[in-house]
Design a protein around this motif. Structure first.
Motif, PDB file in Angstrom:
ATOM      1  N   GLY A   1       1.089  -0.920   0.167  1.00  0.00           N
ATOM      2  CA  GLY A   1      -0.186   0.429   0.098  1.00  0.00           C
ATOM      3  C   GLY A   1       0.812   1.198  -0.067  1.00  0.00           C
ATOM      4  N   THR A   2       0.242   2.550   0.303  1.00  0.00           N
ATOM      5  CA  THR A   2       0.709   3.853   0.276  1.00  0.00           C
ATOM      6  C   THR A   2       1.009   4.238   2.050  1.00  0.00           C
ATOM      7  N   PHE A   3       2.211   4.678   1.923  1.00  0.00           N
ATOM      8  CA  PHE A   3       2.597   5.039   3.611  1.00  0.00           C
ATOM      9  C   PHE A   3       3.360   6.866   3.537  1.00  0.00           C
ATOM     10  N   LYS A   4       2.344   7.294   4.154  1.00  0.00           N
ATOM     11  CA  LYS A   4       2.795   8.455   4.380  1.00  0.00           C
ATOM     12  C   LYS A   4       3.851   8.912   4.782  1.00  0.00           C
TER      13      LYS A   4
ATOM     14  N   PRO B   1       7.418   9.478   1.656  1.00  0.00           N
ATOM     15  CA  PRO B   1       6.112   8.791   1.508  1.00  0.00           C
ATOM     16  C   PRO B   1       6.594   7.671   0.996  1.00  0.00           C
ATOM     17  N   VAL B   2       6.278   6.043   1.043  1.00  0.00           N
ATOM     18  CA  VAL B   2       6.404   5.055   0.136  1.00  0.00           C
ATOM     19  C   VAL B   2       5.152   4.375  -0.435  1.00  0.00           C
ATOM     20  N   VAL B   3       5.366   3.705  -1.521  1.00  0.00           N
ATOM     21  CA  VAL B   3       4.286   3.134  -1.977  1.00  0.00           C
ATOM     22  C   VAL B   3       5.096   2.010  -2.291  1.00  0.00           C
TER      23      VAL B   3
ATOM     24  N   THR C   1       5.741  -6.065  -1.620  1.00  0.00           N
ATOM     25  CA  THR C   1       6.261  -6.814  -0.375  1.00  0.00           C
ATOM     26  C   THR C   1       7.050  -5.340  -0.045  1.00  0.00           C
ATOM     27  N   THR C   2       8.058  -5.065  -1.219  1.00  0.00           N
ATOM     28  CA  THR C   2       8.767  -4.336  -0.392  1.00  0.00           C
ATOM     29  C   THR C   2       9.876  -3.302  -0.864  1.00  0.00           C
TER      30      THR C   2
ATOM     31  N   ASP D   1      -0.394   2.573  11.905  1.00  0.00           N
ATOM     32  CA  ASP D   1      -1.260   1.830  11.050  1.00  0.00           C
ATOM     33  C   ASP D   1      -2.155   0.573  12.191  1.00  0.00           C
ATOM     34  N   GLY D   2      -3.842   0.810  11.979  1.00  0.00           N
ATOM     35  CA  GLY D   2      -4.730   1.135  12.561  1.00  0.00           C
ATOM     36  C   GLY D   2      -5.302   1.561  13.716  1.00  0.00           C
ATOM     37  N   THR D   3      -6.193   1.533  14.282  1.00  0.00           N
ATOM     38  CA  THR D   3      -7.363   2.149  14.916  1.00  0.00           C
ATOM     39  C   THR D   3      -7.191   2.719  16.226  1.00  0.00           C
ATOM     40  N   ILE D   4      -4.777   2.324  16.591  1.00  0.00           N
ATOM     41  CA  ILE D   4      -4.894   2.562  17.935  1.00  0.00           C
ATOM     42  C   ILE D   4      -4.464   4.204  18.051  1.00  0.00           C
TER      43      ILE D   4
END
Length: 121
Positions: free
Chosen positions: A32-35, A71-73, A77-78, A97-100
């Motif tokens: 996915g995409t990570f900011k 940012p990383v797209v 897998t890596t 990541d997640g709901t925390i």
């Protein structure tokens, strides 16, 4: 890759203190995409000495390791990425990541040299 001192980075709301940080090249694992500002956790170190990290999800046994510098797209897998291993950061600019909530992990972050502050504009 050994840690590197850097004075080159983007001025935005991620930093909440002096701009002196330690940066490191890593292999980022996930999809996915990570900011910029995503918290990461350590996975392993390969034979060449390069660390592999993945998104920090804040589980009871998870330990934060760094902050994603750019940012990383990830299409497979890596992906190669840069992380910050230390510094003072704006609570509102960090991501998990997640709901925390990041605010629930300030102590764990402080233990590894990631200082979290609330920035008032």
């Amino acid at each position: 890759m050994p840690e590197q001192y850097t004075d080159v980075f983007a001025y935005d709301n991620l930093f909440a203190g002096p701009p002196h940080v330690i940066a490191k090249g890593v292999i980022f694992q996930g999809s996915g995409t990570f900011k910029r500002g995503q918290l990461v956790q350590y996975v392993s170190t390969n034979a060449a000495g390069v660390d592999t990290v993945k998104p920090y999800v804040g589980g009871e046994t998870d330990q934060p390791y760094g902050v994603l510098a750019d940012p990383v797209v990830i299409v497979t897998t890596t992906q190669l990425a840069s992380i910050y291993l230390s510094g003072e950061y704006n609570l509102a600019a960090l991501r998990i990541d997640g709901t925390i909530a990041v605010k629930d992990h300030v102590e764990k972050l402080r233990q590894v040299g990631l200082i979290v502050k609330t920035v008032v504009k």
